[in-house]
Write a protein that holds these residues in place. Structure first.
Motif, PDB file in Angstrom:
ATOM      1  N   THR A   1       0.970  -1.184  -0.130  1.00 40.13           N
ATOM      2  CA  THR A   1       0.010  -0.240   0.040  1.00 40.13           C
ATOM      3  C   THR A   1       0.842   0.958   0.076  1.00 40.13           C
ATOM      4  O   THR A   1       0.994   1.787   0.856  1.00 40.13           O
ATOM      5  CB  THR A   1      -1.261   0.049   1.194  1.00 40.13           C
TER       6      THR A   1
ATOM      7  N   HIS B   1       2.007   6.732   1.985  1.00 39.84           N
ATOM      8  CA  HIS B   1       2.981   7.208   3.186  1.00 39.84           C
ATOM      9  C   HIS B   1       4.966   6.827   3.083  1.00 39.84           C
ATOM     10  O   HIS B   1       5.490   7.630   3.609  1.00 39.84           O
ATOM     11  CB  HIS B   1       2.103   6.650   4.641  1.00 39.84           C
TER      12      HIS B   1
ATOM     13  N   HIS C   1       5.573   1.418   2.264  1.00 42.46           N
ATOM     14  CA  HIS C   1       4.582   0.933   3.208  1.00 42.46           C
ATOM     15  C   HIS C   1       3.612  -1.016   3.073  1.00 42.46           C
ATOM     16  O   HIS C   1       3.234  -1.130   1.756  1.00 42.46           O
ATOM     17  CB  HIS C   1       3.530   1.653   2.770  1.00 42.46           C
TER      18      HIS C   1
ATOM     19  N   THR D   1      -1.554   3.622   6.629  1.00 44.21           N
ATOM     20  CA  THR D   1      -2.265   3.896   5.607  1.00 44.21           C
ATOM     21  C   THR D   1      -3.295   4.058   6.305  1.00 44.21           C
ATOM     22  O   THR D   1      -4.090   5.035   6.031  1.00 44.21           O
ATOM     23  CB  THR D   1      -2.025   2.303   4.774  1.00 44.21           C
TER      24      THR D   1
ATOM     25  N   CYS E   1      -5.981   8.314   7.424  1.00 43.51           N
ATOM     26  CA  CYS E   1      -5.419   7.607   6.407  1.00 43.51           C
ATOM     27  C   CYS E   1      -4.210   8.616   7.034  1.00 43.51           C
ATOM     28  O   CYS E   1      -4.503  10.089   7.511  1.00 43.51           O
ATOM     29  CB  CYS E   1      -5.646   7.829   5.322  1.00 43.51           C
TER      30      CYS E   1
ATOM     31  N   MET F   1      -2.701   6.529  -2.430  1.00 36.65           N
ATOM     32  CA  MET F   1      -4.198   6.654  -1.486  1.00 36.65           C
ATOM     33  C   MET F   1      -4.461   6.168  -1.730  1.00 36.65           C
ATOM     34  O   MET F   1      -5.500   5.278  -0.507  1.00 36.65           O
ATOM     35  CB  MET F   1      -3.203   7.673  -0.609  1.00 36.65           C
TER      36      MET F   1
ATOM     37  N   ALA G   1      -4.563   2.502  -2.611  1.00 30.52           N
ATOM     38  CA  ALA G   1      -4.420   1.735  -1.180  1.00 30.52           C
ATOM     39  C   ALA G   1      -5.704   2.020  -1.049  1.00 30.52           C
ATOM     40  O   ALA G   1      -5.490   0.094   0.338  1.00 30.52           O
ATOM     41  CB  ALA G   1      -3.412   2.477  -0.577  1.00 30.52           C
TER      42      ALA G   1
END
Length: 211
Positions: A60, A63, A67, A91, A97, A108, A111
């Motif tokens: 994901t 960040h 990650h 995440t 988030c 994002m 994810a």
């Protein structure tokens, strides 16, 4: 057996001491991240077995570039009926988030609203920090007509006043109350003058960074 979402000190800072204290410990980290003292690197979709548990790595990025979230389920139960658990690091937070330190709104959105949203709705969400109260206050500010947000905010205010953690949540709850998982909602887009999920994700993150 320890799974680590990414290499930040607040998540991986104890790895070396753990490794020294438990000589046989397996410290698992995503192949695209720099997890301190990692002994087992995993790729997206890779599965590990721990007794009757199956641990699936879910990349994901946003960040941080590497990650990784980890979805855990009991293999003794039917996958469609079992209640799994997902460890989401920074995440997905409850009603929020993580910041986009090494990625962008599109990543994002992928994810949260593709990768994690694909999990069974009863999956329990275990995030890396207790930010729920402020996240829900923000959620209410951007979607004041969402009664489910108001109800959850009242519940969490009571929990925190009693010193009780708000974690875990569920994927279902997050789809109902987390604005970052509601970016496709047309009414929310219209309220904020946005026309698609990526714009809405970027807009919400900008607002949250100043909240």
């Amino acid at each position: 057996f320890c799974v680590v979402a990414f290499g930040e000190e607040s998540h991986a800072g104890g790895n070396e001491k753990m490794k020294a204290a438990l000589k046989d410990v397996i410290i698992v980290g995503g192949r695209n991240d720099d997890v301190l003292a990692c002994t087992k690197w995993v790729s997206d979709g890779e599965k590990l077995g721990v007794g009757h548990l199956e641990v699936k790595a879910m990349w994901t990025p946003c960040h941080t570039r590497g990650h990784t979230c980890f979805y855990v389920r009991d293999t003794r139960q039917d996958e469609s009926e079992a209640m799994g658990h997902v460890f989401t690091g920074d995440t997905l937070f409850i009603a929020g988030c993580g910041r986009f330190f090494e990625g962008d709104a599109a990543e994002m959105n992928q994810a949260l609203n593709v990768t994690l949203a694909s999990l069974p709705t009863n999956t329990q969400v275990w995030c890396g920090h207790e930010y729920t109260l402020k996240n829900l206050q923000f959620a209410q500010s951007v979607e004041p007509d969402n009664t489910l947000v108001a109800q959850k905010l009242t519940k969490v205010q009571d929990l925190r006043a009693r010193g009780v953690y708000s974690v875990p949540s569920t994927i279902s709850d997050e789809k109902d109350t987390n604005p970052f998982m509601r970016v496709a909602d047309r009414a929310l887009q219209t309220r904020h003058g946005q026309t698609n999920e990526i714009q809405m994700m970027r807009h919400l993150r900008e607002l949250k960074d100043k909240f």
